[in-house]
Design a protein around this motif. Structure first.
Motif, mmCIF file in Angstrom:
data_model
loop_
_atom_site.group_PDB
_atom_site.id
_atom_site.type_symbol
_atom_site.label_atom_id
_atom_site.label_comp_id
_atom_site.label_asym_id
_atom_site.label_seq_id
_atom_site.Cartn_x
_atom_site.Cartn_y
_atom_site.Cartn_z
ATOM 1 N N GLN A 12 17.725 -25.477 22.528
ATOM 2 C CA GLN A 12 18.701 -26.393 23.119
ATOM 3 C C GLN A 12 18.142 -27.188 24.291
ATOM 4 O O GLN A 12 18.718 -28.233 24.642
ATOM 5 N N HIS B 123 17.644 -16.551 19.602
ATOM 6 C CA HIS B 123 18.825 -17.393 19.843
ATOM 7 C C HIS B 123 18.854 -18.465 18.755
ATOM 8 O O HIS B 123 18.792 -19.658 19.016
ATOM 9 N N TRP B 124 18.865 -17.987 17.479
ATOM 10 C CA TRP B 124 19.202 -18.759 16.272
ATOM 11 C C TRP B 124 18.073 -19.532 15.620
ATOM 12 O O TRP B 124 18.230 -20.022 14.504
ATOM 13 N N ASN C 53 21.111 -12.991 20.114
ATOM 14 C CA ASN C 53 22.248 -13.709 20.679
ATOM 15 C C ASN C 53 23.259 -13.954 19.555
ATOM 16 O O ASN C 53 22.980 -14.702 18.615
ATOM 17 N N GLU C 54 24.403 -13.272 19.637
ATOM 18 C CA GLU C 54 25.574 -13.584 18.805
ATOM 19 C C GLU C 54 25.327 -13.511 17.294
ATOM 20 O O GLU C 54 25.389 -14.519 16.574
ATOM 21 N N VAL D 151 27.827 -15.527 15.167
ATOM 22 C CA VAL D 151 27.676 -16.971 14.952
ATOM 23 C C VAL D 151 26.572 -17.236 13.935
ATOM 24 O O VAL D 151 26.714 -18.080 13.048
ATOM 25 N N ASN E 22 29.257 -12.543 21.019
ATOM 26 C CA ASN E 22 30.375 -13.399 21.400
ATOM 27 C C ASN E 22 31.642 -12.714 20.896
ATOM 28 O O ASN E 22 31.762 -12.419 19.714
ATOM 29 N N ASN F 191 29.429 -12.744 25.708
ATOM 30 C CA ASN F 191 29.618 -14.194 25.862
ATOM 31 C C ASN F 191 31.101 -14.488 25.661
ATOM 32 O O ASN F 191 31.636 -14.218 24.583
ATOM 33 N N TYR G 28 34.295 -17.315 26.076
ATOM 34 C CA TYR G 28 34.695 -18.704 26.288
ATOM 35 C C TYR G 28 36.199 -18.912 26.227
ATOM 36 O O TYR G 28 36.754 -19.729 26.941
ATOM 37 N N TRP H 239 38.505 -25.441 22.969
ATOM 38 C CA TRP H 239 38.763 -24.040 23.280
ATOM 39 C C TRP H 239 39.778 -23.935 24.416
ATOM 40 O O TRP H 239 39.626 -24.579 25.472
ATOM 41 N N GLU I 93 27.147 -15.187 28.886
ATOM 42 C CA GLU I 93 27.522 -16.604 28.795
ATOM 43 C C GLU I 93 28.997 -16.776 29.141
ATOM 44 O O GLU I 93 29.821 -15.975 28.703
ATOM 45 N N TRP J 60 26.992 -20.373 31.473
ATOM 46 C CA TRP J 60 26.499 -21.266 30.425
ATOM 47 C C TRP J 60 26.963 -22.677 30.751
ATOM 48 O O TRP J 60 28.160 -22.962 30.723
ATOM 49 N N GLU K 147 23.979 -29.129 21.960
ATOM 50 C CA GLU K 147 25.048 -28.227 21.519
ATOM 51 C C GLU K 147 25.021 -28.103 19.998
ATOM 52 O O GLU K 147 25.977 -28.431 19.289
ATOM 53 N N TRP K 148 23.865 -27.643 19.489
ATOM 54 C CA TRP K 148 23.678 -27.377 18.052
ATOM 55 C C TRP K 148 24.103 -28.561 17.198
ATOM 56 O O TRP K 148 23.716 -29.712 17.521
ATOM 57 N N PHE L 150 27.753 -28.723 28.799
ATOM 58 C CA PHE L 150 28.140 -27.429 29.394
ATOM 59 C C PHE L 150 27.400 -27.171 30.702
ATOM 60 O O PHE L 150 27.607 -26.137 31.338
#
Ligand SMILES: OC[C@@H]1[C@@H](O)[C@H](O)[C@@H](O)c2[nH]c(CCc3ccccc3)c[n+]21
Length: 452
Positions: free
Chosen positions: A21, A122-123, A166-167, A170, A222, A292, A294, A324, A351, A404, A411-412, A420
Motif C-alpha cells: 500500500q 499483508h495480502w 494480517n486478517e 479478508v 479483523n 483490527n 473499524y 462504515w 489497526e 491506521w 486502499e487496495w 486513511f
C-alpha cells in the motif's frame, strides 16, 4: 487533574501501514511479482486503474518517513514485508537486496527509538506461489514457514514483535469467495480451503519461530461486533452466522483448537472435514492477538451468498467514506467479548482509523505552512481511544494502539480514492503533510492519553 483517560505505563502508541500500500517499486532490486502487481495490472480490477507501482514511494523515501514518525512522537511502527522481495519465487533463493531494504528500515526505526512490529503477510502473495495453487495448496504451510524463517533468522532481536498473518478473513472472503481482492477467485468451495490453509500456515510459522526466535509472535484479525436488527429468531440466527464467520472462524482454531459449528451450516457440502493434526498445527501458543477494528454491523436475516445475512444501515448513524458506521462502543463490546471468550491473552489494537474526505493537496495557512484539517478523523480516533480505555478499565489487557494509517495509501481495489492517513500524501509531488489529527495524536502520545 482532568478526568481524561490515562493509559497504562508502557502502553505502546504507534501507527500502521502495509508493504504493497505504501512502498511502490514492486519489482525493484530483484523482487518478484506478487498477486497484487498482477491484479492491479488486470483491467477492471482497480478503481481508476490505480496500481501500487508508485504508491507513496516509500521504497525510496523510507528514511524521511521514519524521520517524520520520530517528529510525530510515534513509539512503534507496524509494517509488513513483501514476501516476493525476500523470496522472488516464493521459496528457495533469497534476494539479499530485498532483505537489506527491511533490515535498513528496522535499523532506522530503532535508531529513532521506534519499536518495529513486523507483519509477515499483508495480502501480497508471491505470484509464483499463486501459480502453484497459492492458499489452495496445502504445501503453503511449509512455504510460509520457510519465508518466515528467513526473516526470523535475519531480524529477530531487532524485531521483537512479529505477526504471521494480517486478517485471514479478508484474504479469504475478498480473495477467494467474492473476488474483490487478489487473486480474485469466486468460489464457495475454495474459500474454506484457503481459510484453513492460511491458519495452517500461521501455525507452521509460529512453530518455526519457536525454534528460531526469542521474542513475541501473534496473529492479527479483523473482527466486528454483530448486533441483531430485531430480536426475531431469524435475525438472532443471522447474527450467530455472521459472528461465527468473521469473528470466530480464525480466533477459535488459533486459540481453542476448533472451528465454530456454524461454518458447516454456512458452507454445507463445501465445508471439508479436516484431519486432527491440522488443528494441532494451527493451535500454537501465541504471545498476543492483534485486533483490527473499524466498525460494527447491525445484522439481519437476508438472502445473501453464502451467509444469508444483511447489514442494516442506521438512519441516525455517522458513516465514513468507506461506508462504515462510526460506532466506538462496538470496540469496547468486542474487547470484552474477546476477554470473556479467549481469556487474558494480551491484545494490541493493530489497526483503527477512518477514511474521511481529505483534499488531494494540502492547504496553506496564514503563516504559509501546509495544513490538512481533518476534524472528523480526530473525533473518530478520540472516541475509539476512549472506548479502548473503557475496556482497559474493565480489565482487558490491551498493550498498545496502531493507528491506521501512518500515510494516505493504496486502499487496495479502491485505489487512492480513500485516505486513511494521519499524514497526507500529495500523490503528484509525494509531499507529506501531517494532518491536524497527527498533531493531536502526538499530544495524546506525549501525555499518555490525557490530551484525548
Ligand atoms: O480498509 C482500511 C484498512 C486496509 O487499508 C488495511 O490494509 C487492512 O488491514 C484493513 N482491514 C480493514 C477491516 C477489514 C476490511 C478490509 C477491507 C475491506 C473491508 C473490510 C480495514 N483495513
Amino acid at each position: 487533574m482532568s478526568d481524561a483517560p490515562v493509559f497504562p505505563q508502557g502502553f505502546l502508541w504507534g501507527a500502521a501501514t502495509a508493504a504493497h500500500q505504501i512502498e511502490g517499486s514492486p519489482l525493484a532490486d530483484g523482487a518478484g511479482p506478487s498477486i497484487w502487481t498482477r491484479f492491479a495490472h488486470t483491467p477492471g480490477m482497480m478503481l481508476n486503474g490505480d496500481t501500487g507501482d508508485v504508491a507513496c514511494d516509500h521504497y525510496n523515501r523510507w528514511k524521511d518517513d521514519v524521520k517524520l514518525m520520530r517528529e510525530l512522537g510515534l513509539q512503534a511502527y507496524r509494517f509488513s514485508v513483501s514476501w516476493s522481495r525476500i523470496l522472488p519465487e516464493g521459496t528457495g533463493r533469497v534476494n539479499q537486496k530485498g532483505l537489506d531494504f527491511y533490515s535498513r528500515l528496522v535499523d532506522e526505526l530503532l535508531a529513532n527509538g521506534i519499536e518495529p512490529l513486523l507483519t509477515l503477510y499483508h495480502w501480497d502473495l508471491p505470484a509464483a506461489l499463486d501459480d502453484r495453487g497459492g492458499w489452495l495448496n496445502r504445501d503453503i504451510a511449509d512455504w510460509f514457514a520457510e519465508y518466515g524463517s528467513v526473516l526470523f533468522r535475519a531480524l529477530d532481536g531487532r524485531v521483537k514483535k512479529w505477526v504471521t498473518l494480517n486478517e485471514p478473513w479478508v484474504v479469504t472472503d475478498g480473495g477467494y469467495l467474492h473476488g474483490a481482492l487478489a487473486p480474485g477467485h469466486r468460489s464457495r468451495f475454495e474459500a474454506p480451503i484457503a481459510s484453513h490453509n492460511l491458519m495452517r500456515a500461521h501455525g507452521a510459522a509460529v512453530k518455526a519461530y519457536r525454534e528460531i526466535g526469542k521474542h513475541e509472535i501473534g496473529l492479527v484479525v479483523n473482527i466486528e461486533p454483530k448486533y441483531p436488527a430485531t430480536d426475531s429468531a431469524e435475525d438472532q440466527a443471522a447474527v450467530r452466522r455472521a459472528h461465527a464467520y468473521m469473528n470466530e472462524q480464525y480466533l477459535h482454531p488459533a486459540l481453542l483448537g476448533h472451528y465454530p459449528p456454524e461454518l458447516k451450516e454456512i458452507f454445507g457440502e463445501a465445508w471439508p472435514e479436516w484431519p486432527a493434526e491440522d488443528y494441532a498445527l494451527i493451535k500454537q501458543p501465541l504471545d498476543f492477538v492483534g485486533i483490527n477494528y473499524y466498525t460494527r454491523s447491525v445484522t439481519k436475516a437476508a438472502t445473501s451468498y453464502p451467509l444469508n445475512t444483511g447489514v442494516v444501515k442506521q438512519p441516525l448513524g455517522t458513516y465514513t467514506e468507506t461506508g462504515w458506521e462510526v460506532f466506538p462502543q462496538g470496540l469496547t463490546d468486542l474487547l470484552l467479548w474477546f476477554k470473556q471468550t479467549y481469556g487474558d491473552l494480551p491484545v494490541y489494537i493493530t489497526e483503527n482509523g477512518a477514511a474521511f474526505f481529505d483534499p488531494p493537496t494540502a492547504d496553506v495557512d496564514a503563516a504559509g505552512n501546509r495544513r490538512v484539517r481533518d476534524p472528523l478523523r480526530m473525533d473518530y480516533l478520540r472516541k475509539h481511544l476512549s472506548a479502548i480505555h473503557d475496556a482497559i478499565q474493565a480489565g482487558v489487557d490491551i498493550r498498545g494502539y496502531m493507528l491506521w494509517s501512518f500515510l494516505d495509501n493504496l486502499e487496495w481495489s479502491l485505489g487512492y480514492s480513500k485516505r486513511f492517513g494521519m499524514v497526507h500524501v500529495n500523490y503528484g509531488t509525494q509531499e507529506r503533510t501531517p494532518k491536524d489529527s497527527a498533531r493531536w495524536y502526538s499530544e495524546v502520545i506525549r501525555t499518555h492519553g490525557r490530551k484525548l
